[in-house]
Write a protein that holds these residues in place. Structure first.
Motif, PDB file in Angstrom:
ATOM      1  N   ASP A 168      27.679  15.176 103.821  1.00 51.71           N
ATOM      2  CA  ASP A 168      29.072  15.643 103.065  1.00 51.71           C
ATOM      3  C   ASP A 168      30.147  15.951 104.260  1.00 51.71           C
ATOM      4  O   ASP A 168      29.933  16.335 105.228  1.00 51.71           O
ATOM      5  CB  ASP A 168      28.914  16.799 102.387  1.00 51.71           C
ATOM      6  CG  ASP A 168      30.227  17.227 101.486  1.00 51.71           C
ATOM      7  OD1 ASP A 168      30.647  16.163 100.595  1.00 51.71           O
ATOM      8  OD2 ASP A 168      30.686  18.325 101.349  1.00 51.71           O
ATOM      9  N   ASN A 169      31.251  15.329 103.909  1.00 53.72           N
ATOM     10  CA  ASN A 169      32.453  15.681 104.723  1.00 53.72           C
ATOM     11  C   ASN A 169      32.342  15.111 106.064  1.00 53.72           C
ATOM     12  O   ASN A 169      33.091  15.050 106.925  1.00 53.72           O
ATOM     13  CB  ASN A 169      32.548  17.213 105.006  1.00 53.72           C
ATOM     14  CG  ASN A 169      33.846  17.525 104.267  1.00 53.72           C
ATOM     15  OD1 ASN A 169      34.467  16.915 103.862  1.00 53.72           O
ATOM     16  ND2 ASN A 169      34.081  18.936 104.370  1.00 53.72           N
ATOM     17  N   HIS A 200      28.400   5.658 100.845  1.00 53.39           N
ATOM     18  CA  HIS A 200      28.949   6.840 100.828  1.00 53.39           C
ATOM     19  C   HIS A 200      30.287   6.796 100.088  1.00 53.39           C
ATOM     20  O   HIS A 200      30.882   7.576  99.225  1.00 53.39           O
ATOM     21  CB  HIS A 200      29.208   7.673 102.251  1.00 53.39           C
ATOM     22  CG  HIS A 200      29.491   9.124 102.135  1.00 53.39           C
ATOM     23  ND1 HIS A 200      29.572  10.038 103.239  1.00 53.39           N
ATOM     24  CD2 HIS A 200      29.730  10.008 101.017  1.00 53.39           C
ATOM     25  CE1 HIS A 200      29.720  11.339 102.819  1.00 53.39           C
ATOM     26  NE2 HIS A 200      30.114  11.176 101.184  1.00 53.39           N
ATOM     27  N   LEU A 204      31.791   8.188  96.324  1.00 57.12           N
ATOM     28  CA  LEU A 204      32.995   9.036  96.183  1.00 57.12           C
ATOM     29  C   LEU A 204      33.736   8.484  95.291  1.00 57.12           C
ATOM     30  O   LEU A 204      34.599   8.875  94.552  1.00 57.12           O
ATOM     31  CB  LEU A 204      33.499   9.206  97.469  1.00 57.12           C
ATOM     32  CG  LEU A 204      32.795  10.347  98.308  1.00 57.12           C
ATOM     33  CD1 LEU A 204      33.499  10.119  99.620  1.00 57.12           C
ATOM     34  CD2 LEU A 204      32.718  11.791  97.872  1.00 57.12           C
ATOM     35  N   HIS A 205      33.678   6.886  95.059  1.00 59.09           N
ATOM     36  CA  HIS A 205      34.882   6.180  94.232  1.00 59.09           C
ATOM     37  C   HIS A 205      34.043   5.415  93.594  1.00 59.09           C
ATOM     38  O   HIS A 205      34.108   3.930  93.936  1.00 59.09           O
ATOM     39  CB  HIS A 205      36.025   5.620  95.379  1.00 59.09           C
ATOM     40  CG  HIS A 205      36.813   6.537  95.992  1.00 59.09           C
ATOM     41  ND1 HIS A 205      37.853   7.162  95.372  1.00 59.09           N
ATOM     42  CD2 HIS A 205      36.614   7.057  97.204  1.00 59.09           C
ATOM     43  CE1 HIS A 205      38.281   7.914  96.288  1.00 59.09           C
ATOM     44  NE2 HIS A 205      37.612   7.990  97.194  1.00 59.09           N
ATOM     45  N   ILE A 248      26.360  13.954  94.967  1.00 56.37           N
ATOM     46  CA  ILE A 248      27.623  13.984  95.773  1.00 56.37           C
ATOM     47  C   ILE A 248      28.617  14.683  95.357  1.00 56.37           C
ATOM     48  O   ILE A 248      29.458  15.052  96.095  1.00 56.37           O
ATOM     49  CB  ILE A 248      27.947  12.150  95.420  1.00 56.37           C
ATOM     50  CG1 ILE A 248      29.272  11.977  96.283  1.00 56.37           C
ATOM     51  CG2 ILE A 248      28.405  12.367  94.083  1.00 56.37           C
ATOM     52  CD1 ILE A 248      28.732  11.759  97.669  1.00 56.37           C
ATOM     53  N   GLU A 249      28.607  15.199  93.962  1.00 53.50           N
ATOM     54  CA  GLU A 249      29.722  16.337  93.724  1.00 53.50           C
ATOM     55  C   GLU A 249      29.229  17.669  93.964  1.00 53.50           C
ATOM     56  O   GLU A 249      30.296  18.675  93.961  1.00 53.50           O
ATOM     57  CB  GLU A 249      29.807  16.060  92.238  1.00 53.50           C
ATOM     58  CG  GLU A 249      30.360  14.629  91.816  1.00 53.50           C
ATOM     59  CD  GLU A 249      30.583  14.410  90.286  1.00 53.50           C
ATOM     60  OE1 GLU A 249      29.816  15.066  89.577  1.00 53.50           O
ATOM     61  OE2 GLU A 249      30.858  13.300  89.974  1.00 53.50           O
TER      62      GLU A 249
END
Length: 284
Positions: A168-169, A200, A204-205, A248-249
């Motif tokens: 993440d990030n 990844h 996210l999208h 992911i969230e």
């Protein structure tokens, strides 16, 4: 033209997105010696039917524009193109460049830094004219290789750590030039091991297809969605639209991301894919 209005318009022009290291002067294409269907300059020959039509090459992404000028001058002359010029736009002389682009049949973005292209070109009259021609002119092509391809969508990857784990990030997303909807493009995809970062990005999208372009490989896109593969390598298409279990969230900064049920297509020369529906067709 706002996004909703643009979405209602089917582009009459074409996009040519290239994974980098296409067969050109000074480039040793690995598959040249292995792929029995290899065709010299196959991808760059798609730019024009009439070799005297105008090509404008935008080198804004590159830190070495003179090198790009030399490479593509030699290559275009080998192909037989006789009417081309180079633009290294950095916020100056925009009016002159706008008029040149209005008169062009092809605008080609070289490799370099995709964020630099977007920072310089997005929200300028140059970008407006490119969009206008792309939407309204049947024989107009916007092409790009490497960073020049990555800048095409509405969303771009502009920075990541390229580590083996997906953390993440560790990926940064930004606004692109907006010529391609609901896709995220990555390049040098196989050689630089970029599956993780593109996966990844689409996690996210999830509305977006992830398009991972191999070197010396391209998608020629019509109507903003109908894509045919050209070149000696492969394209990987990744969809997270039907993803199952994922964190992911909820994942915390620096912790690994996981995802179930990603859908993957392997696309090679002559294969077609609809970038909206995911419908796939093998070569006849």
């Amino acid at each position: 033209m706002d996004t909703k209005e643009k979405d209602r318009v089917v582009p009459k022009g074409k996009l040519l997105i290239i994974g980098g290291k296409e067969d050109r002067n000074g480039t040793d294409v690995e598959m040249k010696h292995r792929n029995k269907e290899f065709i010299p300059h196959e991808i760059l020959k798609l730019l024009l039917k009439n070799k005297t039509d105008r090509i404008e090459v935008i080198t804004t992404a590159s830190s070495e524009p003179e090198s790009m000028r030399e490479t593509y001058t030699k290559t275009f002359k080998e192909i037989g193109y006789s009417n081309f010029g180079f633009i290294h736009f950095t916020g100056k002389n925009e009016d002159d460049y706008v008029e040149r682009i209005r008169k062009s049949r092809v605008v080609f973005f070289t490799g370099g830094d995709q964020k630099k292209i977007c920072d310089e070109i997005r929200n300028t009259e140059i970008c407006d004219v490119l969009m206008e021609k792309y939407l309204s002119e049947k024989d107009f092509i916007i092409a790009g290789t490497s960073a020049g391809a990555m800048c095409m969508p509405e969303i771009i990857i502009f920075e990541d750590e390229e580590d083996e784990a997906i953390l993440d990030n560790d990926i940064r997303i930004s606004a692109g030039l907006g010529f391609l909807s609901e896709c995220i493009v990555d390049t040098h995809f196989v050689h630089r091991g970029r599956f993780g970062r593109l996966a990844h990005a689409v996690m996210l999208h999830r509305e977006c297809f992830g398009i991972g372009l191999g070197e010396d490989t391209a998608l020629l896109i019509e109507e903003g969605k109908k894509a045919i593969c050209k070149g000696s390598g492969m394209v990987i298409a990744i969809s997270a639209k039907e993803i199952g279990k994922t964190n992911i969230e909820t994942v915390e900064d620096g912790h690994p991301v996981y995802g179930e049920n990603l859908k993957v297509h392997i696309i090679t020369d002559g294969c077609c894919i609809n970038l909206e529906s995911g419908e796939f067709h093998a070569p006849e």
